[in-house]
Structures are given as structure tokens and as C-alpha cells.
Design a protein around this motif. Structure first.
Motif, mmCIF file in Angstrom:
data_model
loop_
_atom_site.group_PDB
_atom_site.id
_atom_site.type_symbol
_atom_site.label_atom_id
_atom_site.label_comp_id
_atom_site.label_asym_id
_atom_site.label_seq_id
_atom_site.Cartn_x
_atom_site.Cartn_y
_atom_site.Cartn_z
ATOM 1 N N ASP A 129 10.123 5.323 -4.914
ATOM 2 C CA ASP A 129 9.031 5.876 -5.461
ATOM 3 C C ASP A 129 8.333 5.030 -6.140
ATOM 4 O OD1 ASP A 129 6.761 7.148 -6.675
ATOM 5 O OD2 ASP A 129 7.754 9.172 -5.818
ATOM 6 N N VAL A 130 7.133 4.295 -5.873
ATOM 7 C CA VAL A 130 6.496 3.130 -6.499
ATOM 8 C C VAL A 130 6.036 3.825 -7.618
ATOM 9 C CG1 VAL A 130 4.863 1.367 -6.414
ATOM 10 C CG2 VAL A 130 6.437 1.729 -4.456
ATOM 11 N N ASN A 131 5.250 4.855 -7.523
ATOM 12 C CA ASN A 131 4.462 5.612 -8.600
ATOM 13 C C ASN A 131 5.490 5.647 -9.872
ATOM 14 O OD1 ASN A 131 1.952 5.250 -7.573
ATOM 15 N ND2 ASN A 131 2.172 7.202 -6.385
ATOM 16 N N SER A 132 6.555 6.585 -9.523
ATOM 17 C CA SER A 132 7.330 6.902 -10.624
ATOM 18 C C SER A 132 8.479 5.858 -11.069
ATOM 19 C CB SER A 132 7.953 8.220 -10.338
ATOM 20 O OG SER A 132 8.946 7.952 -9.114
ATOM 21 N N ARG A 133 8.490 4.960 -10.097
ATOM 22 C CA ARG A 133 9.517 3.759 -10.260
ATOM 23 C C ARG A 133 10.998 4.463 -10.343
ATOM 24 N NH1 ARG A 133 7.517 -1.182 -11.394
ATOM 25 N NH2 ARG A 133 9.383 -1.770 -12.612
ATOM 26 N N GLU A 134 11.018 5.558 -9.369
ATOM 27 C CA GLU A 134 12.541 5.975 -9.333
ATOM 28 C C GLU A 134 13.282 5.669 -8.033
ATOM 29 O OE1 GLU A 134 12.299 10.370 -9.752
ATOM 30 O OE2 GLU A 134 12.168 10.152 -12.179
ATOM 31 N N VAL A 135 14.242 5.307 -8.224
ATOM 32 C CA VAL A 135 15.117 4.993 -6.890
ATOM 33 C C VAL A 135 16.126 6.037 -6.686
ATOM 34 C CG1 VAL A 135 16.428 3.419 -5.760
ATOM 35 C CG2 VAL A 135 14.661 2.610 -7.136
ATOM 36 N N HIS A 136 16.422 6.487 -5.515
ATOM 37 C CA HIS A 136 17.358 7.303 -4.879
ATOM 38 C C HIS A 136 18.239 6.595 -3.757
ATOM 39 C CE1 HIS A 136 15.092 10.175 -7.164
ATOM 40 N NE2 HIS A 136 16.189 11.134 -7.154
ATOM 41 N N PHE A 137 19.486 6.794 -3.788
ATOM 42 C CA PHE A 137 20.277 6.282 -2.684
ATOM 43 C C PHE A 137 21.315 7.374 -2.184
ATOM 44 C CE2 PHE A 137 23.935 3.426 -1.223
ATOM 45 C CZ PHE A 137 23.023 2.700 -0.182
ATOM 46 N N HIS A 138 21.308 7.700 -1.094
ATOM 47 C CA HIS A 138 21.983 8.980 -0.558
ATOM 48 C C HIS A 138 21.789 10.252 -1.328
ATOM 49 C CE1 HIS A 138 24.199 6.807 2.759
ATOM 50 N NE2 HIS A 138 24.363 5.792 1.900
ATOM 51 N N THR A 170 0.838 -1.327 0.039
ATOM 52 C CA THR A 170 0.126 -0.075 0.108
ATOM 53 C C THR A 170 0.839 1.280 0.096
ATOM 54 O OG1 THR A 170 -0.185 -0.303 2.417
ATOM 55 C CG2 THR A 170 -1.801 -1.210 1.298
ATOM 56 N N ALA A 171 2.106 1.226 0.516
ATOM 57 C CA ALA A 171 2.994 2.456 0.461
ATOM 58 C C ALA A 171 3.257 2.540 -0.978
ATOM 59 C CB ALA A 171 4.014 2.180 1.376
ATOM 60 N N ARG A 172 3.362 3.984 -1.379
ATOM 61 C CA ARG A 172 3.541 4.295 -2.255
ATOM 62 C C ARG A 172 5.146 4.746 -2.394
ATOM 63 N NH1 ARG A 172 1.302 0.972 -4.728
ATOM 64 N NH2 ARG A 172 1.860 1.984 -6.725
ATOM 65 N N VAL A 173 5.630 5.078 -1.338
ATOM 66 C CA VAL A 173 7.039 5.436 -1.315
ATOM 67 C C VAL A 173 7.604 4.756 -0.033
ATOM 68 C CG1 VAL A 173 8.726 7.389 -0.692
ATOM 69 C CG2 VAL A 173 6.783 7.728 -2.069
ATOM 70 N N ILE A 174 8.859 4.033 -0.255
ATOM 71 C CA ILE A 174 9.608 3.209 0.724
ATOM 72 C C ILE A 174 10.684 3.905 1.003
ATOM 73 C CG2 ILE A 174 10.827 1.103 1.197
ATOM 74 C CD1 ILE A 174 8.627 -0.243 -0.665
ATOM 75 N N PHE A 228 14.318 -3.030 -10.655
ATOM 76 C CA PHE A 228 13.484 -2.268 -9.927
ATOM 77 C C PHE A 228 12.492 -3.079 -8.991
ATOM 78 C CE2 PHE A 228 9.527 0.001 -8.713
ATOM 79 C CZ PHE A 228 9.745 1.110 -7.894
ATOM 80 N N ASP A 229 11.705 -3.998 -9.751
ATOM 81 C CA ASP A 229 10.787 -5.057 -9.130
ATOM 82 C C ASP A 229 11.482 -5.645 -7.970
ATOM 83 O OD1 ASP A 229 9.013 -3.939 -10.828
ATOM 84 O OD2 ASP A 229 9.247 -5.806 -12.092
ATOM 85 N N ARG A 289 21.257 10.182 -4.489
ATOM 86 C CA ARG A 289 21.441 10.190 -5.743
ATOM 87 C C ARG A 289 20.655 9.161 -6.609
ATOM 88 N NH1 ARG A 289 24.720 5.771 -7.790
ATOM 89 N NH2 ARG A 289 24.855 5.170 -5.637
ATOM 90 N N ARG A 290 20.326 9.702 -7.550
ATOM 91 C CA ARG A 290 19.362 8.650 -8.392
ATOM 92 C C ARG A 290 19.888 7.451 -9.057
ATOM 93 N NH1 ARG A 290 17.273 8.069 -13.741
ATOM 94 N NH2 ARG A 290 14.979 7.491 -13.690
ATOM 95 N N VAL A 291 19.483 6.439 -8.920
ATOM 96 C CA VAL A 291 19.785 5.209 -9.289
ATOM 97 C C VAL A 291 19.083 4.459 -10.447
ATOM 98 C CG1 VAL A 291 20.589 2.797 -8.686
ATOM 99 C CG2 VAL A 291 20.717 4.716 -7.173
ATOM 100 N N PRO A 292 19.777 4.745 -11.848
ATOM 101 C CA PRO A 292 18.924 4.166 -12.925
ATOM 102 C C PRO A 292 18.521 2.772 -12.683
ATOM 103 C CG PRO A 292 21.195 4.679 -13.594
ATOM 104 C CD PRO A 292 20.966 5.189 -12.077
ATOM 105 N N LEU A 293 17.499 1.990 -13.147
ATOM 106 C CA LEU A 293 17.418 0.535 -12.629
ATOM 107 C C LEU A 293 16.447 0.151 -13.968
ATOM 108 C CD1 LEU A 293 16.608 0.255 -8.938
ATOM 109 C CD2 LEU A 293 18.696 0.012 -10.173
ATOM 110 N N THR A 294 16.931 -0.929 -14.512
ATOM 111 C CA THR A 294 15.860 -1.590 -15.421
ATOM 112 C C THR A 294 14.494 -2.095 -14.490
ATOM 113 O OG1 THR A 294 16.597 -3.978 -15.075
ATOM 114 C CG2 THR A 294 18.002 -2.604 -16.312
ATOM 115 N N ARG A 295 13.669 -2.428 -15.529
ATOM 116 C CA ARG A 295 12.172 -3.102 -14.902
ATOM 117 C C ARG A 295 12.548 -4.017 -13.663
ATOM 118 N NH1 ARG A 295 8.209 -6.148 -16.231
ATOM 119 N NH2 ARG A 295 9.370 -6.751 -18.417
ATOM 120 N N LYS A 296 13.288 -5.129 -14.150
ATOM 121 C CA LYS A 296 13.291 -6.348 -13.241
ATOM 122 C C LYS A 296 14.196 -5.795 -12.093
ATOM 123 C CE LYS A 296 10.989 -9.154 -15.762
ATOM 124 N NZ LYS A 296 9.872 -9.437 -15.320
#
Length: 253
Positions: free
Chosen positions: A170-179, A158-162, A190-191, A181-188
Motif C-alpha cells: 500500500d503506497v499511501n500508508s506505506r504498509e506491506v503485507h506478505f501472506h 500511478t498504482a497506489r496498491v501493488i 520500503f522504497d 502478515r504485516r511486514v514492518p519495514l524501514t523507509r529505505k
């Protein structure tokens, strides 16, 4: 840091001009719709173990056997559910149950001749998810397996941001940040990261990961390759922990 479903048949009222299905028909329908699982049957009684294996295989399940506690501890990592008899020749079944529960979230159902109330309490306290005393009806056991697996089926978050320490997903935008810094991920990727981060500190078995993310299209090295890629992109290998023989987990923040 410390180094896994059911189709319940509802008997609904049929139209008056159509006869009510019999209970046996309802059970047959439920059986046809049931999921198939990798089941580990653990027990020292060979005829009993073989009989249970045959019954489970007739219902489409993949079954492995273990005659000792040591064999069970070596094999449970590949199982979706463990049917564990506590009377084993080398180790006490309660201890085997505790070890499995401490290392993974693999469901364990005690199927044993120890049928007293105290035995049941001790089994549940050791980590068993259900307790079936012998003698038992096979249909009842099937229903209990289905009920336990339904509780362990991964649910949509249910959480849209972890947010987990420096990790933000960010589950909606499927974006990941670490420290930050944006981390580009493939679809798998990210899943996979989302699945692990949604349950930090919990071991997720390889079979669950594969079933939920890749379905039937995968090779044995698929999960390892994606974990390695994630570690490289995060720049920190300690965040995804490999629990040997079981699966992976997100380290506690």
C-alpha cells in the motif's frame, strides 16, 4: 526463474525587445543542464573509441571502454548506457546486444559503421534502443543518448496498491503485507521493495537503485544489506533475485 533524463531545450518566443537566442546558445544551455551518466563505449577501433571517450568526458560523463565483446559483457552491469559498435574482433555485436538485452534493461545504442537499412533492422531486432550509423555528428549522438535515457528514467507509479502474488504494498500508508502478515519495514527498505515490485521480472541495476533511493549517500554494501534484510523480513529469499554483476529483480509471482 530468470536470474539501468533529459533536459530538452524548447526554443520559445522571446519578448520583442530581447533578441532570440542562437541555436548554439540553446545547445550550450541544454548541455549545462544535462545529467551525467556512466557510459560504456564498446568498439575495436582504438582511435575512434578514444575520441568518443574524450568528447563524452568533456561533457561530464564517466566513461569506460571495452575493445571486445567479452570485455563488454563483463563491464555492462556497471553502465547506465552502452554505446556498442557491432564490428568486434571476438563476438558479433548483434549477439552481444542480445545477451545484454536478455539479462538487463541497460539501454544500448548501436554506434556502428553498418549503415544499411537491413543492418538497422537487425540491430533494433537484437534489442538496441537506438541506432546511429557512422559517420555521425557528436551533438546528434548526445541528443540520442539523452532521448534514450529519458525513456528509461523511472517514473512515479500511478498504482497506489501493488499486489504481486502474496505480496501487497500500500503506497499511501506505506504498509506491506506478505501472506496476509504485516511486514514492518524501514523507509529505505520500503522504497527498495516498492521499486522492485513495481517492475516484476525486470532487472533493476544497482546504479539505478542507488541513484533513486540513496542518491550520493551510500556504500558498496548498502544495497546488499537492505536486500538481505528484506529477504529476512519476508521469510523467503527467492522473491528478490540477485542477477550477478547487474542488479536485482522481483521474481515473477
Amino acid at each position: 526463474m530468470m536470474n539501468g533524463r533529459s533536459n530538452v531545450t524548447d526554443l520559445v518566443r522571446e519578448p520583442r525587445d530581447r533578441p532570440l537566442r542562437s541555436l548554439s546558445s540553446a545547445v550550450a544551455g541544454a548541455r549545462a543542464l544535462s545529467a551525467t551518466w556512466q557510459v560504456l563505449v564498446v568498439g575495436s577501433d582504438s582511435p575512434d573509441r578514444d575520441r568518443l571517450t574524450r568528447d563524452l568526458e568533456r561533457h561530464g560523463h564517466d566513461v569506460r571502454q571495452a575493445a571486445t565483446g567479452a570485455e563488454a559483457l563483463a563491464a555492462y552491469g556497471e553502465a547506465d548506457v552502452v554505446l556498442l559498435d557491432f564490428d568486434l574482433p571476438d563476438l558479433d555485436g548483434l549477439q552481444v546486444c542480445r545477451v545484454i538485452r536478455a539479462a538487463a534493461n541497460t539501454p544500448v545504442i548501436a554506434v556502428t559503421g553498418r549503415g544499411s537499412e537491413l543492418d538497422t533492422v537487425l540491430g533494433l531486432q537484437a534489442g538496441a534502443d537506438d541506432y546511429v550509423a557512422k559517420p555521425y555528428g557528436f551533438r546528434e549522438l548526445l541528443a540520442r543518448i539523452e532521448a534514450v535515457m529519458r525513456r528509461f528514467e523511472p517514473r512515479a507509479e500511478t498504482a497506489r496498491v501493488i499486489e504481486h502474488g502474496p505480496l501487497r504494498i500500500d503506497v499511501n500508508s506505506r504498509e506491506v503485507h506478505f501472506h496476509h502478515r504485516r511486514v514492518p519495514l524501514t523507509r529505505k527498505e520500503f522504497d527498495l521493495l516498492h521499486m522492485l515490485a513495481a517492475h516484476p521480472g525486470t532487472v533493476v541495476s544497482r546504479r539505478v537503485i542507488v541513484r533513486q533511493i540513496w542518491g550520493d549517500s551510500w556504500s558498496r554494501r548498502t544495497v546488499d544489506t537492505h536486500v538481505s534484510s528484506l529477504r529476512g523480513k519476508l521469510g523467503d529469499s527467492d522473491w528478490i533475485v540477485n542477477v550477478r554483476g547487474v542488479g536485482f529483480m522481483m521474481a515473477e509471482a
